[in-house]
Design an enzyme around this catalytic site. Structure first.
Site, PDB file in Angstrom:
ATOM      1  CG  ASP A   1       5.697  18.174 -41.813  1.00 49.69           C
ATOM      2  OD1 ASP A   1       6.695  18.029 -41.086  1.00 49.69           O
ATOM      3  OD2 ASP A   1       5.106  19.256 -41.950  1.00 49.69           O
TER       4      ASP A   1
ATOM      5  CG  HIS B   1       7.130  25.385 -41.963  1.00 50.66           C
ATOM      6  ND1 HIS B   1       8.099  24.465 -42.263  1.00 50.66           N
ATOM      7  CD2 HIS B   1       7.769  26.556 -41.770  1.00 50.66           C
ATOM      8  CE1 HIS B   1       9.298  25.063 -42.244  1.00 50.66           C
ATOM      9  NE2 HIS B   1       9.099  26.333 -41.943  1.00 50.66           N
TER      10      HIS B   1
ATOM     11  CG  ASP C   1       6.370  21.656 -44.976  1.00 49.29           C
ATOM     12  OD1 ASP C   1       6.275  22.460 -45.929  1.00 49.29           O
ATOM     13  OD2 ASP C   1       6.672  22.007 -43.831  1.00 49.29           O
TER      14      ASP C   1
END
Length: 237
Positions: free
Chosen positions: A7, A153, A158
């Protein structure tokens, strides 16, 4: 099979508008087992992070001032992902930013596809659950993955969450266990019986009358939706 669940976080949405990567997080899986090997790096994007982006990931311009540039971290990052299948949620976004960084920094590769294959879990989720909400938070609810600690986030967090979701999506969760837990140092012995030493007698705790009553009431509910309840069949034997 070596897979890297990956990510990124960025300064904004579109690399064509000059937006850059500010964080990369990766976790490694081999044969669907987490190895404990990770890659995590914050990056100075050499430009301002948009306020809308900061509201999502919480990474500020001040925090990034002393971080290395993408050009500095590129060799180690490319070496980490080389030869793996990348598992990414909404892969076109992350790959678009990565390819942009490889090109503008004149790295040893210009495209991710030169060293990796890519599996997009968003595309996979849409095939499995057409017409439904398939962002990472929604999939956590579907598969019972705990993401309560996810205030913002973050790339590494993540990636860890996506690894668990991916395993559920592709055949069930046997493996947020680590690779060494099931295989050990000798792969020939991984399925060997293990002796359990028990001293004294085992205590047997029986269900209370209330617990038995609640159990029967629950089986009644199941029986209304099914022609038979296997637990009652077993009890009858």
């Amino acid at each position: 099979m070596r897979q890297i669940v990956l990510d990124t976080e960025t300064t904004g949405i579109d690399p064509k508008e000059g937006h850059r990567i500010i964080e990369i997080g990766c976790v490694e899986m081999i044969n669907r087992k987490l190895t404990g090997n990770t890659y995590h790096q914050y990056i100075n994007p050499m430009r301002e992070v948009e306020e809308e982006a900061i509201a999502v990931h919480g990474i500020t311009n001040e925090f990034l001032k002393d971080k290395p540039s993408f050009k500095e971290i590129a060799p180690a990052f490319i070496e980490f992902i080389k030869g793996a299948e990348l598992v990414i949620h909404n892969a076109p976004f992350d790959i678009g930013h990565m390819d942009n960084e490889f090109q503008i920094n004149r790295c040893s590769i210009s495209q991710t596809s030169e060293v990796c294959t890519v599996l997009d879990t968003l595309a996979l989720a849409r095939q499995q659950r057409p017409g439904q909400k398939n962002n990472l938070d929604a999939l956590c609810k579907v598969y019972g993955v705990d993401n309560a600690h996810r205030t913002y986030h973050g790339a590494l967090l993540d990636s860890e969450i996506l690894a668990e979701v991916y395993l559920w999506m592709t055949g069930g969760q046997t493996a947020m266990s680590w690779a060494h837990e099931s295989e050990g140092s000798d792969p020939q012995k991984k399925n060997a019986p293990r002796k359990v030493n028990v001293s004294g007698s085992l205590k047997v705790v029986k269900a209370s009358a209330d617990e038995l009553s609640n159990h029967e009431a629950y089986l009644d509910k199941i029986e209304k939706k099914s022609s038979t309840v296997v637990w009652r069949d077993v009890s009858a034997d």
